[in-house]
Design a protein around this motif. Structure first.
Motif, PDB file in Angstrom:
ATOM      1  N   ARG A 161      27.121 -92.776  -4.870  1.00  0.00           N
ATOM      2  CA  ARG A 161      26.800 -94.068  -5.458  1.00  0.00           C
ATOM      3  C   ARG A 161      26.614 -93.921  -6.959  1.00  0.00           C
ATOM      4  O   ARG A 161      25.807 -93.114  -7.409  1.00  0.00           O
ATOM      5  N   PRO A 162      27.344 -94.691  -7.773  1.00  0.00           N
ATOM      6  CA  PRO A 162      27.134 -94.644  -9.217  1.00  0.00           C
ATOM      7  C   PRO A 162      25.777 -95.232  -9.577  1.00  0.00           C
ATOM      8  O   PRO A 162      25.329 -96.205  -8.963  1.00  0.00           O
ATOM      9  N   SER A 163      25.104 -94.639 -10.551  1.00  0.00           N
ATOM     10  CA  SER A 163      23.802 -95.144 -10.970  1.00  0.00           C
ATOM     11  C   SER A 163      23.913 -96.133 -12.114  1.00  0.00           C
ATOM     12  O   SER A 163      22.919 -96.700 -12.549  1.00  0.00           O
ATOM     13  N   SER A 164      25.115 -96.348 -12.619  1.00  0.00           N
ATOM     14  CA  SER A 164      25.330 -97.305 -13.711  1.00  0.00           C
ATOM     15  C   SER A 164      26.776 -97.764 -13.685  1.00  0.00           C
ATOM     16  O   SER A 164      27.633 -97.165 -13.016  1.00  0.00           O
ATOM     17  N   THR A 165      27.065 -98.824 -14.427  1.00  0.00           N
ATOM     18  CA  THR A 165      28.441 -99.321 -14.498  1.00  0.00           C
ATOM     19  C   THR A 165      29.369 -98.297 -15.134  1.00  0.00           C
ATOM     20  O   THR A 165      30.568 -98.256 -14.833  1.00  0.00           O
ATOM     21  N   LEU A 166      28.823 -97.443 -15.998  1.00  0.00           N
ATOM     22  CA  LEU A 166      29.646 -96.454 -16.685  1.00  0.00           C
ATOM     23  C   LEU A 166      30.075 -95.314 -15.765  1.00  0.00           C
ATOM     24  O   LEU A 166      30.958 -94.541 -16.106  1.00  0.00           O
ATOM     25  N   GLU A 167      29.450 -95.191 -14.587  1.00  0.00           N
ATOM     26  CA  GLU A 167      29.769 -94.083 -13.684  1.00  0.00           C
ATOM     27  C   GLU A 167      30.791 -94.450 -12.622  1.00  0.00           C
ATOM     28  O   GLU A 167      31.137 -93.605 -11.791  1.00  0.00           O
ATOM     29  N   HIS A 168      31.289 -95.681 -12.638  1.00  0.00           N
ATOM     30  CA  HIS A 168      32.222 -96.097 -11.590  1.00  0.00           C
ATOM     31  C   HIS A 168      33.544 -95.330 -11.653  1.00  0.00           C
ATOM     32  O   HIS A 168      34.259 -95.264 -10.649  1.00  0.00           O
ATOM     33  N   ALA A 169      33.881 -94.774 -12.808  1.00  0.00           N
ATOM     34  CA  ALA A 169      35.117 -93.997 -12.910  1.00  0.00           C
ATOM     35  C   ALA A 169      34.977 -92.615 -12.288  1.00  0.00           C
ATOM     36  O   ALA A 169      35.984 -91.952 -12.043  1.00  0.00           O
TER      37      ALA A 169
END
Length: 396
Positions: A295-303
């Protein structure tokens, strides 16, 4: 402006507030104090550790030095890091003191705690995206690129602001990704929040893998989850005549269109907003999904993080219906998740088979990024063994 998106503090005997902005999804700080050049690094560290944010009113360059001092305190070498050198098998060798998943979860927890502490030093920007501090750089263009137009002052962590500044430099200068027919470098300009193509091994795979023979009949390709548009650009440079690049993220859509426009490739590449596949079929469909099922912890980690491998599974399950006869799907994927015990090779192969696909071939390469050599990294055991592969997939 709601109470949940505002921070509050006292300054000069007055109650003050500002809109809180965090790309990492950090909730507004409940306790905020004013800090200036008289604040010591030890005191700032203690405040940050206890959950008190510091709104900076001193010299901007001193704030940067204070942040570096906080980094040194957070990153003190720990005896626990010696466990990073222990090898853990792909399947997760439980004979080690900790399993691979345990080490991965520990790593994420450490990174989360580190980000929380380093994010406690705050900077206020006005509605013109300027910082009214001594020796503050002009950040207006960088912030406008990242955040768009705002109507009120806002507060942001210095760490995020420096990331915005760095992203602006990447966007301005570009990242060289390949050379054109005359040997001149071709640049891609990543935007803030869009994954930068700095890991060249997957680019080399797409550059060097022979195109499907079906291309001779119909020179069409889909690029699923295009990001900066780098893979579409590579395919266009390889003379693929019509490419459809898909994206859902608004920043990525703008970024891909801008990069394609810079290179005057609009006649070959069409950028569309779509969840995975566009309508129709193609002779080649490429996808470089996030490599880690977490699970990404921020929008910036979705990649980087793909919860439950949703994008990977979606690509595989829909690929057959969008492949032209004798076409190929190219899945670019690292096996890092396998070494971390987050996904097994058998699971991946079963998803491929259940989707009505067969493996036509696979091209492997070793990553060249600096982290693969950092023995102090908790995940070094996995990064050192990591292989990036281009899986050539076809219909059964």
């Amino acid at each position: 402006m709601t109470q949940d998106s505002v921070i509050y503090w006292e300054e000069g005997g007055q109650a003050c507030s500002a809109i809180w902005h965090s790309e990492n999804g950090i909730v507004p700080h409940k306790k905020v104090v004013i800090g200036d050049d008289l604040l010591t690094a030890d005191d700032a560290y203690h405040l940050a550790c206890e959950g008190t944010a510091i709104l900076w009113r001193g010299d901007f360059q001193n704030a940067r030095q204070l942040l570096q001092a906080l980094v040194r305190r957070v990153d003190k070498p720990s005896k626990k890091s010696k466990r990073a050198g222990k090898r853990v098998d792909k399947a997760g060798d439980t004979s080690a003191q900790k399993t691979a998943v345990d080490i991965f979860n520990q790593h994420r927890l450490i990174q989360s705690q580190r980000a929380r502490i380093l994010g406690m030093l705050l900077i206020e920007c006005n509605s013109e995206h300027t910082v009214s501090l001594r020796r503050a750089p002009d950040v207006s263009l960088a912030c406008r690129e990242a955040y768009g137009v705002v109507s009120e002052p806002y507060a942001v962590s210095l760490r995020e602001l420096l990331g915005v500044i760095s992203a602006h430099e990447w966007r301005k200068n570009g990242v060289p990704v390949l050379a054109d027919s005359e040997g001149e470098p071709v640049f891609v300009h990543p935007h803030y929040g869009v994954f930068s193509p700095i890991r060249g091994e997957y680019i080399e795979l797409v550059c060097n893998t022979p195109l499907p023979k079906q291309m001779e009949q119909e020179s069409t390709a889909f690029d699923i989850g295009a990001g900066t548009g780098v893979l579409s650009i590579i395919l266009a440079m390889r003379d693929v005549q019509h490419i459809v690049a898909t994206e859902l993220d608004e920043r990525a859509l703008v970024c891909a269109k801008e990069n394609i426009g810079r290179l005057h490739l609009e006649s070959q590449i069409e950028v569309v907003k779509a969840n995975l596949f566009p309508p129709g079929k193609a002779s080649l469909i490429v996808c470089n999904p996030p490599w880690l099922p977490a699970r990404p912890s921020s929008t910036l980690e979705h990649a980087v993080y793909d919860p439950s491998s949703q994008m990977l599974k979606g690509f595989l399950s829909g690929l057959k219906d969008h492949l032209a006869l004798h076409g190929e799907g190219w899945l670019i994927l690292s096996d890092l998740a396998e070494y971390l015990g987050l996904r097994t090779r058998d699971e991946l192969l079963s998803w491929i088979e259940n989707a009505g696909l067969v493996v036509l071939g696979r091209v492997d390469t070793k990553p060249k990024h600096p982290k693969s050599d950092e023995e102090s990294d908790l995940l070094h055991f996995a990064r050192a063994a990591e292989i990036t592969s281009l899986w050539r997939l076809g219909s059964q």
